[in-house]
Design an enzyme around this catalytic site. Sequence first.
Site, PDB file in Angstrom:
ATOM      1  N   GLU A  13     -41.997  -9.106  -0.225  1.00  0.00           N
ATOM      2  CA  GLU A  13     -42.949  -8.262  -1.296  1.00  0.00           C
ATOM      3  C   GLU A  13     -42.188  -7.502  -2.237  1.00  0.00           C
ATOM      4  OE1 GLU A  13     -46.263  -6.991   2.089  1.00  0.00           O
ATOM      5  OE2 GLU A  13     -44.308  -5.925   1.907  1.00  0.00           O
ATOM      6  N   GLY A  79     -54.746  -8.039   5.040  1.00  0.00           N
ATOM      7  CA  GLY A  79     -55.941  -9.125   5.545  1.00  0.00           C
ATOM      8  C   GLY A  79     -57.197  -8.652   4.985  1.00  0.00           C
ATOM      9  N   MET A 175     -50.425  -2.197   6.591  1.00  0.00           N
ATOM     10  CA  MET A 175     -49.955  -1.217   7.738  1.00  0.00           C
ATOM     11  C   MET A 175     -48.934  -0.068   7.054  1.00  0.00           C
ATOM     12  SD  MET A 175     -48.743  -4.123  10.279  1.00  0.00           S
ATOM     13  CE  MET A 175     -48.069  -3.077  11.600  1.00  0.00           C
ATOM     14  N   GLU A 176     -49.440   0.210   5.557  1.00  0.00           N
ATOM     15  CA  GLU A 176     -48.526   1.106   5.102  1.00  0.00           C
ATOM     16  C   GLU A 176     -49.194   2.029   3.890  1.00  0.00           C
ATOM     17  OE1 GLU A 176     -47.330  -2.263   4.596  1.00  0.00           O
ATOM     18  OE2 GLU A 176     -46.153  -1.997   6.379  1.00  0.00           O
ATOM     19  N   ASP A 199     -54.521 -13.224   4.566  1.00  0.00           N
ATOM     20  CA  ASP A 199     -55.462 -13.749   5.542  1.00  0.00           C
ATOM     21  C   ASP A 199     -56.645 -12.955   5.683  1.00  0.00           C
ATOM     22  OD1 ASP A 199     -53.023 -11.601   6.785  1.00  0.00           O
ATOM     23  OD2 ASP A 199     -55.008 -11.213   7.697  1.00  0.00           O
TER      24      ASP A 199
END
Length: 234
Positions: A13, A79, A175-176, A199
């Site tokens: 990233e 996602g 997740m962040e 995804d």
Amino acid sequence: MIKLGIIGAMETEVRLLLQHLEGTQVTQKAGSAFYEGKLEGLPVVVVQCGVGKVNAAICTQILIDCFGVTHVLNTGIAGSLCAQLDIGDFVVSQDAMYHDFDCTPFGYAPGQVPGMKEPIYAADDRLIAYAFSAAEAENPGHTRIGRVASGDQFVCRKDKKTRIIDMTGALCTEMEGAAIAHTATRNSVPFVILRAISDKADDSAEMDYPTFEDIAAHRCACVAMAVAKRFAEE
Ligand code: ADE
């Protein structure tokens, strides 16, 4: 003067950003390398924070306290929680919230952290506008502005995905982002989260994620660079 903090969780990233950074100075703090330099002529600090909310919050606070960043941009993959958002599409955060924080037994709203006014952290309008126009230029007609839901879980099951959609109404999950948003909000620092879809956060995610992780992360980093360029041209 603007100094943009750019946070990505994983090496994929931030790779492109580090390749293009000029006059780089590196400082190690709390286990992460902070890269100061110029990106597209703009003073920036780039950091790979590691996966999850705590890692993200630690690095955001360091960016603010030790490097004096005036704005924060989170780049990365996510996602999809929305049928219209396909792999490679972009999400720009209108706001962010946690999907795994629950103090509802004490009367707090789902996702709300005690001490915070709301469960939702609003992104900065100017950063949203820059990120949206940069993402649209990269892939016209494939960017949506909306909510980002974050938690310490890789979401790869339909029932979990449905629960997060019902709880948050978010467009994507990762997740962040909300931890960065939470930290930036506590410090009154403007932020935006920019994510490319890797995804569908369902049973196909375990297959799609490794296939599209690199491509989506690279795409998102291209847009993050374009945001820096827009800032530099101000
Ligand atoms: N980042 C990319 N895809 C994700 C998913 N399905 N769940 C959590 N974080 C992600």
